[in-house]
Design a protein around this motif. Structure first.
Motif, PDB file in Angstrom:
ATOM      1  N   LYS A 127     -82.136  14.986  31.006  1.00  0.00           N
ATOM      2  CA  LYS A 127     -81.891  16.118  30.374  1.00  0.00           C
ATOM      3  C   LYS A 127     -82.418  17.384  31.614  1.00  0.00           C
ATOM      4  N   ILE A 147     -86.278  28.519  30.703  1.00  0.00           N
ATOM      5  CA  ILE A 147     -86.337  27.685  29.624  1.00  0.00           C
ATOM      6  C   ILE A 147     -87.778  27.923  29.027  1.00  0.00           C
ATOM      7  N   ALA A 154     -83.688  21.077  27.878  1.00  0.00           N
ATOM      8  CA  ALA A 154     -82.366  21.324  27.101  1.00  0.00           C
ATOM      9  C   ALA A 154     -81.448  19.847  27.247  1.00  0.00           C
ATOM     10  N   LEU A 155     -80.469  19.871  26.345  1.00  0.00           N
ATOM     11  CA  LEU A 155     -79.458  18.878  26.611  1.00  0.00           C
ATOM     12  C   LEU A 155     -79.995  17.451  26.275  1.00  0.00           C
ATOM     13  N   SER A 228     -79.209  18.638  21.800  1.00  0.00           N
ATOM     14  CA  SER A 228     -80.212  19.356  21.348  1.00  0.00           C
ATOM     15  C   SER A 228     -80.798  20.240  22.427  1.00  0.00           C
ATOM     16  N   TRP A 229     -81.025  21.531  22.098  1.00  0.00           N
ATOM     17  CA  TRP A 229     -81.590  22.278  23.220  1.00  0.00           C
ATOM     18  C   TRP A 229     -83.041  22.867  22.494  1.00  0.00           C
ATOM     19  N   LYS A 230     -83.934  22.043  22.721  1.00  0.00           N
ATOM     20  CA  LYS A 230     -85.121  22.146  22.100  1.00  0.00           C
ATOM     21  C   LYS A 230     -86.157  23.229  22.350  1.00  0.00           C
ATOM     22  N   MET A 233     -85.160  29.604  24.847  1.00  0.00           N
ATOM     23  CA  MET A 233     -84.864  30.542  26.072  1.00  0.00           C
ATOM     24  C   MET A 233     -85.783  31.431  25.971  1.00  0.00           C
ATOM     25  N   GLY A 283     -74.386  29.054  22.653  1.00  0.00           N
ATOM     26  CA  GLY A 283     -75.699  29.266  23.483  1.00  0.00           C
ATOM     27  C   GLY A 283     -76.441  30.333  23.048  1.00  0.00           C
ATOM     28  N   VAL A 321     -84.321  26.759  18.588  1.00  0.00           N
ATOM     29  CA  VAL A 321     -83.697  25.337  18.919  1.00  0.00           C
ATOM     30  C   VAL A 321     -82.293  25.242  18.450  1.00  0.00           C
ATOM     31  N   THR A 323     -78.917  23.162  18.545  1.00  0.00           N
ATOM     32  CA  THR A 323     -78.171  21.816  18.320  1.00  0.00           C
ATOM     33  C   THR A 323     -76.541  21.955  18.063  1.00  0.00           C
ATOM     34  N   PHE A 337     -72.495  23.599  31.551  1.00  0.00           N
ATOM     35  CA  PHE A 337     -73.756  24.313  31.081  1.00  0.00           C
ATOM     36  C   PHE A 337     -73.833  25.604  32.031  1.00  0.00           C
TER      37      PHE A 337
END
Length: 616
Positions: A127, A147, A154-155, A228-230, A233, A283, A321, A323, A337
């Motif tokens: 990721k 991030i 992310a991802l 999942s972008w946990k 930003m 996003g 977060v 998804t 991305f």
């Protein structure tokens, strides 16, 4: 009957009974043998089915000395394991041997740099761990991290019930640092004991604003996936250190998406889900930058966001977060991305509506998703045009304010003529109010007769006053959006103490006012307050029909509200308000003088005396 006959008969009967018993036993033995044969065949079939299912499933790596678990089928339930298979020692020992022979991979990272960003990838989950954008350097020349939590990143990829976020992929012999000169690809591979593979590759170009992410699935089937972008930003700008009334109007933390019909921005309080219609991209966005997952074609992916707080401060809007889930009908998953500093011309060039992240219309106003966005674009182009002629955005704001207010002057003159005509009739209207105070019908008839005699249309007061303001409002709102969100103003000085038009103009950092000026004392909002008080006072001169107490309240209420909201706003926006106030004061003074609008006065012995109000 003879003795020999009897003995022969008995022997025949015994032989027949023996023969019949023998045939019955043989039949039973045959049936038992057939049943045993069938059971053996069923056992073999079950074992073959299990082996076939295992071959088409993804097996996660074994950690420590734990036993190898049955392989799950992606997108469905794992098949039951037959007792005969469990009793077969060869399959387990072979699988265990293969696992023991598999090399143990250590977590590692690969950093890729192109002209626009520096991205760090990790083989743990294959990721994105970090994104550093080059377009938003601070005053010291340092590039900001995008991030929020680089441990979570992310991802992360989940295939059906199988979560690959903790799986260590093989990165091969890819170097730790890659500087992209033309094109570059980083490939991560996970291979299970059955030879099934998950291949996650990242493709970079020298000046590309995004990375091409491709996922291939070899040897097994996939029914659905979840990205999942946990890590959320991170804001690139400095947040106010204390609480403030209006941080939400200055800093942005939003979920953004394009559902083909329109672009929308969502501020989520706790959780939020979008599961209706098709999705082109989705996003997260902060003030001057956005990052999105952009599909090749509209898809029915479900978007889910969960808010989390970063700092224990009211000025921190937090992050999310994010998804994305969808069914998968092919053996691969691909998307871009995107890393997008919100510079209008550049994001507009991608042709998928990214410019509407900067300025978005509303469903409350018909067509505003088109015409309001167009107004904002034109205002920004004008701002950049003036800057190209005189390279100072403070001067550009001055010129664009003068231009906009100059274009709206005809509407202002119409408004003042209407209010001026009504103002001249005020003494006569007051007399009518007193004379016919007990008879509304006669009072109304007398007023209409006066209007007709003087050639005044009372409805023109509304059309001359309200309508021009309604026409001007979209332009003023467009300037508000542009000057508060344009990345072009970031770090740009104006003059004197205004060193950054994208920030508040703090002149005394040592003195802080909680909620109002948490970063320190700012001067421009104070100047704006003074000019707005004078502007309100001037515009109310000669306003017929307004009670003096209402005038006094209006003279202070609106400037006070604007002062509170401007205390931490970008100085470029406050500068526009201040210049606009000065323009209004000068404009009204000149027009009032030429049109003779003002309080009713008369000369007594060479002195001007203002008529007292009629007390009702």
């Amino acid at each position: 009957m003879k003795k020999d006959t009897i003995i022969g008969t008995i022997l025949i009967v015994v032989i027949m009974i023996w023969w019949m018993s023998s045939n019955s036993a043989n039949a039973e033995a045959a049936r038992a043998a057939e049943a045993a044969k069938k059971a053996a065949a069923d056992s073999v079939a079950a074992l073959q089915a299990e082996q076939s299912s295992s071959a088409n499933s993804l097996v996660l790596p074994v950690t420590g000395n734990t036993e190898l678990k049955a392989a799950p089928v992606l997108g469905g339930e794992a098949p039951a394991v037959a007792e005969t298979a469990a009793a077969e020692p060869v399959a387990d020992s072979t699988a265990t041997a293969e696992v023991e022979k598999a090399p143990v991979l250590a977590p590692r990272t690969v950093t890729v740099e192109n002209d626009r960003f520096i991205m760090t990838l990790t083989n743990k989950g294959a990721k994105i761990q970090s994104v550093i954008v080059k377009a938003l350097a601070d005053s010291a020349g340092n590039f900001p991290e995008l991030i929020q939590d680089t441990e979570l990143g992310a991802l992360d990829l989940k295939l059906g019930p199988v979560d690959l976020s903790e799986v260590v992929f093989d990165a091969g012999d890819v170097p730790e640092k890659i500087v992209v000169e033309n094109n570059a690809t980083v490939e991560f591979v996970f291979k299970d004991v059955n030879g099934n593979k998950v291949i996650r590759s990242y493709g970079f170009t020298k000046d590309g604003a995004g990375v091409r992410q491709v996922n291939k699935f070899v040897g097994f089937r996939v029914n659905d996936y979840e990205l999942s972008w946990k890590g959320g930003m991170k804001e690139t700008e400095e947040l106010p250190k204390g609480s403030t009334f209006n941080a939400a109007g200055y800093f942005f933390s939003e979920v953004v998406y394009n559902n083909v019909e329109y672009v929308e921005r969502e501020t989520v309080g706790d959780t939020w889900t979008l599961d209706d219609g098709k999705l082109l991209w989705a996003g997260l966005r902060r003030k001057y930058v956005a990052m999105t997952v952009q599909y090749d074609a509209p898809t029915r992916a479900v978007v889910h966001a969960k808010h989390f707080k970063i700092m224990d401060s009211a000025s921190d809007p937090g992050s999310y977060v994010l998804t994305l889930k969808d069914e998968l009908r092919v053996d691969s998953l691909s998307y871009n991305f995107m890393v997008l500093p919100l510079q209008w011309d550049e994001v507009e060039s991608y042709g998928v509506g990214y410019e509407k992240i900067i300025a978005t219309g509303s469903s409350w106003f018909p067509g505003s998703r088109v015409w309001f966005v167009w107004i904002c674009e034109m205002l920004l182009k004008l701002l950049n045009l003036f800057y190209s002629m005189i390279p100072n955005y403070g001067v550009a704001i001055l010129l664009i304010t003068v231009l906009v207010r100059g274009l709206t002057t005809p509407f202002t003159i119409k408004q003042l003529k209407s209010t001026g005509a009504m103002s001249k009739l005020k003494p006569q209207l007051d007399e009518i109010n007193v004379k016919y105070r007990s008879d509304p019908q006669k009072k109304q008839a007398a007023m209409m007769e006066l209007y007709q005699k003087e050639g005044v249309n009372p409805m023109a007061s509304c059309t001359g006053g309200c309508l021009p303001m309604l026409i001007q409002m979209p332009v003023f709102m467009g300037l508000f959006f542009v000057l508060g969100r344009a990345v072009e103003l970031r770090g740009m000085p104006a003059f004197l103490w205004i060193t950054d038009l994208s920030k508040s103009d703090v002149i005394i950092e040592a003195i802080k006012i909680p909620y109002l000026m948490p970063n320190g004392i700012t001067l421009l909002p104070i100047v704006m307050l003074v000019t707005m008080v004078f502007q309100t006072k001037v515009t109310m001169q000669g306003n017929a029909g307004m009670d003096p107490s209402q005038q006094k309240m209006m003279m202070w209420m609106m400037p006070a509200m604007m002062f509170i909201f401007s205390a931490v706003m970008p100085s470029g926006l406050v500068l526009y308000w201040t210049i606009s106030n000065v323009w209004t004061i000068v404009q009204y003074k000149i027009i009032h003088k030429k049109m003779g609008i003002g309080p009713a006065t008369k000369t007594v012995k060479g002195k001007k005396v203002q008529d007292a109000e009629i007390v009702k």
